[in-house]
Design a protein around this motif. Structure first.
Motif, PDB file in Angstrom:
ATOM      1  N   ALA A 382       0.830  -1.206   0.000  1.00  0.00           N
ATOM      2  CA  ALA A 382       0.000   0.000   0.000  1.00  0.00           C
ATOM      3  C   ALA A 382       0.866   1.258   0.000  1.00  0.00           C
ATOM      4  N   GLU A 383       1.985   1.221   0.727  1.00  0.00           N
ATOM      5  CA  GLU A 383       2.885   2.367   0.762  1.00  0.00           C
ATOM      6  C   GLU A 383       3.508   2.637  -0.605  1.00  0.00           C
ATOM      7  N   SER A 384       3.877   1.571  -1.324  1.00  0.00           N
ATOM      8  CA  SER A 384       4.580   1.733  -2.593  1.00  0.00           C
ATOM      9  C   SER A 384       3.654   1.880  -3.795  1.00  0.00           C
ATOM     10  N   SER A 385       2.481   1.215  -3.742  1.00  0.00           N
ATOM     11  CA  SER A 385       1.614   1.187  -4.925  1.00  0.00           C
ATOM     12  C   SER A 385       0.179   1.638  -4.668  1.00  0.00           C
ATOM     13  N   GLY A 386      -0.143   2.016  -3.451  1.00  0.00           N
ATOM     14  CA  GLY A 386      -1.476   2.505  -3.150  1.00  0.00           C
ATOM     15  C   GLY A 386      -2.405   1.435  -2.612  1.00  0.00           C
ATOM     16  N   PRO A 387      -3.560   1.831  -2.087  1.00  0.00           N
ATOM     17  CA  PRO A 387      -4.523   0.888  -1.488  1.00  0.00           C
ATOM     18  C   PRO A 387      -4.942  -0.269  -2.384  1.00  0.00           C
ATOM     19  N   PRO A 388      -5.130  -0.054  -3.715  1.00  0.00           N
ATOM     20  CA  PRO A 388      -5.540  -1.200  -4.540  1.00  0.00           C
ATOM     21  C   PRO A 388      -4.572  -2.386  -4.475  1.00  0.00           C
ATOM     22  N   ALA A 389      -3.304  -2.117  -4.253  1.00  0.00           N
ATOM     23  CA  ALA A 389      -2.340  -3.205  -4.158  1.00  0.00           C
ATOM     24  C   ALA A 389      -2.609  -4.068  -2.930  1.00  0.00           C
ATOM     25  N   ALA A 390      -2.964  -3.429  -1.819  1.00  0.00           N
ATOM     26  CA  ALA A 390      -3.311  -4.194  -0.623  1.00  0.00           C
ATOM     27  C   ALA A 390      -4.604  -4.960  -0.837  1.00  0.00           C
ATOM     28  N   PHE A 391      -5.570  -4.319  -1.465  1.00  0.00           N
ATOM     29  CA  PHE A 391      -6.845  -5.000  -1.716  1.00  0.00           C
ATOM     30  C   PHE A 391      -6.681  -6.160  -2.699  1.00  0.00           C
ATOM     31  N   ALA A 392      -5.678  -6.088  -3.576  1.00  0.00           N
ATOM     32  CA  ALA A 392      -5.406  -7.210  -4.477  1.00  0.00           C
ATOM     33  C   ALA A 392      -4.990  -8.453  -3.696  1.00  0.00           C
ATOM     34  N   VAL A 393      -4.315  -8.247  -2.560  1.00  0.00           N
ATOM     35  CA  VAL A 393      -3.953  -9.376  -1.706  1.00  0.00           C
ATOM     36  C   VAL A 393      -5.208 -10.018  -1.125  1.00  0.00           C
TER      37      VAL A 393
END
Length: 427
Positions: A382-393
């Protein structure tokens, strides 16, 4: 004519409602009303300690990195210690194990607070946190094991067993919503130390009460056999443990994504409320699981719940505003508790009675471990690529869980015999 056609439907609906209520009355009758209340209060410290530790160490050390390390040590202790305590309870009975763990945990949490307030170094703090985590007395898994054993002793059918699992799952969900809220309240009116000391006191009282409750004496330690039957665990059980860890990953990645998005929106104070909204809906869905007809098998329930988990997690990838975020996570919560409750039910059928407490503890440890690992990974994403990256997990973990639900074909009653159940329940 309309009234004639509506009357049978109303009667059918009222009959289903009566069955639903009767199921919960029967489940409560197994232990009486006191034990569920005590077990609920005894679970709250577990839900309070993770956030309480992070806030306490962050305030006393002034370092979020130190707080994260100590919090990770606490989670690691819980992940490793839970199954060990469960195994000890299977072998020696719950009373002694829960009493000892309760005492050690209350002392360890108090020591963690005093060490943090004294400005102790990072590694000593982490060591104390490991002990505090490893000594959590696993009241949730113990309560689930105890009630299931009593249900089997009474010759309960799958409907009643499912109701027990639904009720226990709901208690877990409510504690994980209420625990952080209590920590937030304690921090607002006093200090993070007050939250942890309150958790230690609550556990000392309720853990002792739970251990000394008369139902603890009804569970006999598992008999040791030369054939090693007690230790036999199938591949299905390991798959179920992995599935529960993936559900924990859904929670951890959701928390990271929610935190990142609310910060981006300039409303970081909303993160806890958004996550709590998902927990509330999950608890409601879990409580409603008792209404699912017994004709719907556990494998079907599992596949349905995991499919819903996948479908309902996808909108997280596209949400960018606060109120849509609330709506999406609330709907996602509908699939969480049914998935967990079904995994508990499949595990109860798949393991020998002599390893039931251990197996239930493994599942809870899987949630803790999966959540901690996913939170750490998703936070960085999330820090490097934004919230969508965390939600992709979140979506990725849901997909893997769904794949497991189709790949694993558990057989009812596998590893458990009538003799197993009788010995476990003290018949």
């Amino acid at each position: 004519m309309a009234s004639e056609t509506e009357t049978p439907k109303k009667r059918e609906g009222s009959g289903a409602l009566r069955t639903y209520r009767r199921s919960y009355r029967e489940a409560m009758a197994l232990t009486g009303p006191v034990l569920p209340l005590v077990s609920f209060l005894g679970r709250l410290p577990l839900a309070m300690c993770q956030l309480g530790t992070l806030l306490l160490v962050a305030e006393t050390s002034g370092s979020l990195g130190t707080a994260g390390l100590v919090g990770g040590a606490l989670a690691a202790g819980q992940t490793v210690g839970g199954p060990l305590l469960g195994r000890a309870a299977d072998r020696r009975g719950q009373r002694l194990v829960v009493l000892c763990a309760t005492l050690v945990n209350a002392v360890a949490v108090t020591a963690l607070v005093l060490a943090a307030l004294a400005g102790t170094g990072t590694w000593p703090l982490a060591l104390v946190a490991v002990v505090a985590g490893a000594s959590v007395p696993q009241i949730g898994p113990m309560s689930r094991t105890r009630t299931l054993a009593l249900a089997r002793r009474e010759g309960a059918d799958d409907r009643l067993v499912g109701t027990v699992l639904s009720f226990e799952g709901t208690l877990d969900e409510v504690t994980f919503v209420l625990g952080p809220a209590l920590v937030g309240l304690a921090v607002a009116v006093a200090h993070p130390a007050a939250a942890l000391l309150g958790a230690a006191a609550l556990l000392a009282v309720c853990g002792t009460w739970f251990a000394l409750h008369p139902t603890a004496a009804l569970l006999r330690p598992a008999a040791h056999t030369a054939s090693g039957e007690r230790t036999k665990i199938t591949g299905t059980v390991y798959a179920l443990r992995l599935a529960m860890a993936l559900q924990g990953a859904v929670f951890g990645a959701s928390q990271a994504g929610i935190t990142a998005l609310t910060e981006d929106l300039g409303k970081p104070e909303q993160a806890g409320l958004v996550y709590a909204a998902m927990g509330v809906m999950s608890a409601v869905a879990g409580f409603s699981m008792a209404a699912v007809p017994a004709s719907v098998g556990l494998s079907t329930r599992w596949r349905t719940a995991t499919a819903a988990l996948v479908v309902l997690s996808v909108p997280l990838l596209f949400v960018s505003q606060l109120w849509p975020l609330y709506a999406v996570v609330v709907v996602l919560g509908v699939a969480c508790a049914p998935n967990m409750i079904t995994i508990f039910g499949l595990t109860e059928r798949a393991v020998p009675a002599g390893r039931l407490a251990e197996s239930m503890a493994y599942l809870m440890s899987g949630i803790v471990g999966g959540q901690a690992l996913a939170l750490a990974l998703s936070g960085r994403l999330a820090e490097s690529s934004g919230p969508p990256a965390a939600f992709a997990v979140v979506t990725g973990a849901a997909v893997l869980c769904a794949a497991l639900s189709w790949a694993v074909r558990p057989r009812a009653g596998r590893g458990r015999t009538a003799g197993d159940r009788s010995r476990q329940a003290g018949r």
